[in-house]
Design a protein around this motif. Sequence first.
Motif, mmCIF file in Angstrom:
data_model
loop_
_atom_site.group_PDB
_atom_site.id
_atom_site.type_symbol
_atom_site.label_atom_id
_atom_site.label_comp_id
_atom_site.label_asym_id
_atom_site.label_seq_id
_atom_site.Cartn_x
_atom_site.Cartn_y
_atom_site.Cartn_z
ATOM 1 N N ALA A 1 41.187 32.606 35.541
ATOM 2 C CA ALA A 1 41.519 32.602 34.126
ATOM 3 C C ALA A 1 42.940 33.100 33.938
ATOM 4 C CB ALA A 1 40.548 33.480 33.335
ATOM 5 N N ALA A 2 43.566 32.665 32.850
ATOM 6 C CA ALA A 2 44.913 33.103 32.508
ATOM 7 C C ALA A 2 45.016 33.249 31.000
ATOM 8 C CB ALA A 2 45.963 32.122 33.025
ATOM 9 N N ALA A 3 45.959 34.093 30.577
ATOM 10 C CA ALA A 3 46.090 34.424 29.162
ATOM 11 C C ALA A 3 47.482 34.131 28.643
ATOM 12 C CB ALA A 3 45.770 35.903 28.942
ATOM 13 N N THR A 4 47.583 34.015 27.334
ATOM 14 C CA THR A 4 48.871 33.917 26.656
ATOM 15 C C THR A 4 48.688 34.455 25.255
ATOM 16 O OG1 THR A 4 50.690 32.423 26.035
ATOM 17 C CG2 THR A 4 48.467 31.565 25.821
ATOM 18 N N GLY A 5 49.799 34.838 24.640
ATOM 19 C CA GLY A 5 49.725 35.409 23.303
ATOM 20 C C GLY A 5 50.311 36.802 23.276
ATOM 21 N N LEU A 6 49.874 37.617 22.347
ATOM 22 C CA LEU A 6 50.409 38.964 22.192
ATOM 23 C C LEU A 6 49.827 39.870 23.280
ATOM 24 C CD1 LEU A 6 52.283 40.727 20.491
ATOM 25 C CD2 LEU A 6 50.313 41.306 19.065
ATOM 26 N N GLY A 7 50.666 40.195 24.257
ATOM 27 C CA GLY A 7 50.197 40.913 25.439
ATOM 28 C C GLY A 7 49.587 42.262 25.159
ATOM 29 N N GLU A 8 50.099 42.960 24.148
ATOM 30 C CA GLU A 8 49.572 44.288 23.832
ATOM 31 C C GLU A 8 48.088 44.237 23.497
ATOM 32 O OE1 GLU A 8 53.853 44.882 23.798
ATOM 33 O OE2 GLU A 8 52.549 43.267 23.143
ATOM 34 N N GLU A 9 47.659 43.153 22.884
ATOM 35 C CA GLU A 9 46.240 43.026 22.535
ATOM 36 C C GLU A 9 45.415 42.488 23.693
ATOM 37 O OE1 GLU A 9 45.163 44.406 19.895
ATOM 38 O OE2 GLU A 9 47.191 44.843 19.207
ATOM 39 N N ILE A 10 45.983 41.591 24.469
ATOM 40 C CA ILE A 10 45.259 41.036 25.622
ATOM 41 C C ILE A 10 44.993 42.110 26.663
ATOM 42 C CG2 ILE A 10 45.467 39.408 27.548
ATOM 43 C CD1 ILE A 10 47.060 37.594 25.569
ATOM 44 N N LEU A 11 45.939 43.029 26.829
ATOM 45 C CA LEU A 11 45.785 44.098 27.816
ATOM 46 C C LEU A 11 44.558 44.973 27.547
ATOM 47 C CD1 LEU A 11 49.494 45.283 28.174
ATOM 48 C CD2 LEU A 11 48.013 44.660 30.092
ATOM 49 N N LYS A 12 44.212 45.129 26.299
ATOM 50 C CA LYS A 12 43.184 46.105 25.924
ATOM 51 C C LYS A 12 41.780 45.727 26.374
ATOM 52 C CE LYS A 12 45.829 47.584 21.872
ATOM 53 N NZ LYS A 12 45.885 47.588 20.377
ATOM 54 N N THR A 13 41.550 44.449 26.681
ATOM 55 C CA THR A 13 40.203 44.038 27.087
ATOM 56 C C THR A 13 40.159 43.437 28.489
ATOM 57 O OG1 THR A 13 40.540 41.903 25.986
ATOM 58 C CG2 THR A 13 39.427 43.617 24.717
ATOM 59 N N VAL A 14 41.283 43.454 29.198
ATOM 60 C CA VAL A 14 41.350 42.913 30.563
ATOM 61 C C VAL A 14 40.642 41.553 30.605
ATOM 62 C CG1 VAL A 14 41.198 43.590 32.995
ATOM 63 C CG2 VAL A 14 41.066 45.327 31.242
ATOM 64 N N GLY A 15 41.103 40.670 29.712
ATOM 65 C CA GLY A 15 40.352 39.457 29.418
ATOM 66 C C GLY A 15 40.208 38.459 30.545
ATOM 67 N N SER A 16 41.230 38.296 31.385
ATOM 68 C CA SER A 16 41.111 37.305 32.464
ATOM 69 C C SER A 16 40.050 37.717 33.471
ATOM 70 C CB SER A 16 42.475 37.120 33.154
ATOM 71 O OG SER A 16 43.376 36.489 32.279
ATOM 72 N N PHE A 17 40.008 39.001 33.788
ATOM 73 C CA PHE A 17 38.954 39.509 34.665
ATOM 74 C C PHE A 17 37.588 39.329 34.012
ATOM 75 C CE2 PHE A 17 36.135 43.014 35.910
ATOM 76 C CZ PHE A 17 36.061 42.804 37.275
ATOM 77 N N LEU A 18 37.518 39.629 32.726
ATOM 78 C CA LEU A 18 36.259 39.489 32.002
ATOM 79 C C LEU A 18 35.734 38.063 32.085
ATOM 80 C CD1 LEU A 18 34.070 40.387 29.972
ATOM 81 C CD2 LEU A 18 35.721 39.901 28.151
ATOM 82 N N ILE A 19 36.616 37.091 31.881
ATOM 83 C CA ILE A 19 36.202 35.687 31.901
ATOM 84 C C ILE A 19 35.624 35.303 33.254
ATOM 85 C CG2 ILE A 19 37.096 33.317 31.870
ATOM 86 C CD1 ILE A 19 39.018 34.282 29.639
ATOM 87 N N VAL A 20 36.278 35.725 34.326
ATOM 88 C CA VAL A 20 35.779 35.409 35.665
ATOM 89 C C VAL A 20 34.410 36.047 35.899
ATOM 90 C CG1 VAL A 20 36.198 35.680 38.146
ATOM 91 C CG2 VAL A 20 38.074 35.031 36.617
ATOM 92 N N GLU A 21 34.238 37.278 35.435
ATOM 93 C CA GLU A 21 32.945 37.934 35.607
ATOM 94 C C GLU A 21 31.858 37.241 34.786
ATOM 95 O OE1 GLU A 21 32.129 40.524 37.848
ATOM 96 O OE2 GLU A 21 34.005 39.576 38.489
ATOM 97 N N LEU A 22 32.207 36.774 33.612
ATOM 98 C CA LEU A 22 31.227 36.032 32.802
ATOM 99 C C LEU A 22 30.845 34.720 33.479
ATOM 100 C CD1 LEU A 22 32.774 36.635 29.264
ATOM 101 C CD2 LEU A 22 30.642 37.607 30.143
ATOM 102 N N MET A 23 31.818 34.054 34.092
ATOM 103 C CA MET A 23 31.509 32.830 34.840
ATOM 104 C C MET A 23 30.651 33.156 36.055
ATOM 105 S SD MET A 23 34.910 30.379 34.613
ATOM 106 C CE MET A 23 36.040 31.500 35.440
#
Length: 339
Positions: A247-269
Motif C-alpha cells: 500500500a502507498a499513501a498521498t495527501g496531507l502527511g501529518e494526518e496520514i502519519l497518525k494512523t500508520v495507514g499503509s501498514f494498516l491496509i496490508v494487515e487488513l488484507m
Amino acid sequence: MDRRKFLKNASLTSIGLAAGSSVLACAKTEKTLTDATQQKEDTTTIIDNTSFPVSICTWGFVDANAKAGQTLEQGVKALDAAIAGVAIEEENLTNTTVGKGGAPDRDGQVTLDACVMDSSGDCGAVVCVQNITNVALLAKKVMTETPHVILAAKGAEDFAYTQGFKKENLLTEASKKAWEDWKKTSEYKPIINIENHDTIGMLCLDKDGDIAGACTTSGLSYKMKGRVGDSPIIGSGLFVDNQVGGAAATGLGEEILKTVGSFLIVELMRNGMHPQQACEEAINRIVNKNKNHKDFQAAYIAINKAGQTGSYCIHPGFAYMKYQHGKNERILSKAFLKA
C-alpha cells in the motif's frame, strides 16, 4: 459435609471444569487454525499469474506508470521497476511536488524525501535531501549499501556522492518565482487536490509474483525547514509484505502519519480484506479521528498478491494509474465525501 470436604470437592470440580474448558478451547483453536490454514490455501489457489505483472501509482502520472509497467514486462524485478517509474517524475521539471523542480521550503531550499521497500522485507529511506534528484534510487542504496534504514539531510547527501550521484540545483526558475510570489503573503494552507501535497507512490507486482514499492516527494510547498511528512516513513507512506500485498499513501502527511495507514491496509488484507475494502477502512480511521477531515485530502492505493487493486480518498478528485496487460489506465477513486 464439613468445610474441608466442601473445599476439596469444589477444587476437584473446578479442575474438571477447567480441564474441560481447556479441551474445548484447544479443539476450538485447532479448528480455527485449520480453517485459517484452509483459507490461506484456498487464497493461494485462486492466484492467477497470467495477471502479472501490474504497476499502480498515485495520481495521474501516466508516463511514470507506463515506464514501470513496460519495465516489468521486460522481466525486471519489482523494486527496480518502481524506481525506474518514479524517476520519470523526479526528473520532470514541470512537476512541482516531486524531485527536481519541486516547490522549496519557506527558506527557498528544495528538500526531497523518499523510501523504498523490497519483496524481501528490506527497506531504505532518505529525508531532507538537497542537491540530489533521484532520491528513490538513493533510498535503495541506503538499503543495500549501508547497515541503516534511514539517512537524513547532509548525511544522506554526502552518502549519495560516494555512490556516484551528481550534485544538481533542484530549484528551477519557475519554482523560484512561485516561491518569491508566495513570500509576499507567506500564507500556508493545504489546497485539496492541488499540487502542494502530491506524492508519487508506486507499487509493482512483477512476473515472479513479487511485490515492491517506492514513494518519493518534495513534500509540502513552502513547508518549515526540516519538515518531514509520511512519504519516506515505512508503514505510513509505503508498506509491503510480499506474502500479502502493498500500500502507498498521498495527501496531507501529518494526518496520514497518525494512523500508520499503509501498514494498516496490508494487515487488513492479511486478514482477508480486498484491497478496496482495506483502503476504505484506512481512510475511515483518519476521518473518525479528525473532525477537521473536510479541510484536507488523504488517499491510499493498494495491491494484493493476486494482482487485485483498490483505492480510496477523503475528497473526490483523486485517481490512480494502473498498468496491466499492456494497458495503462487512469482509475478515478471512490471517496468518503460526496461531490
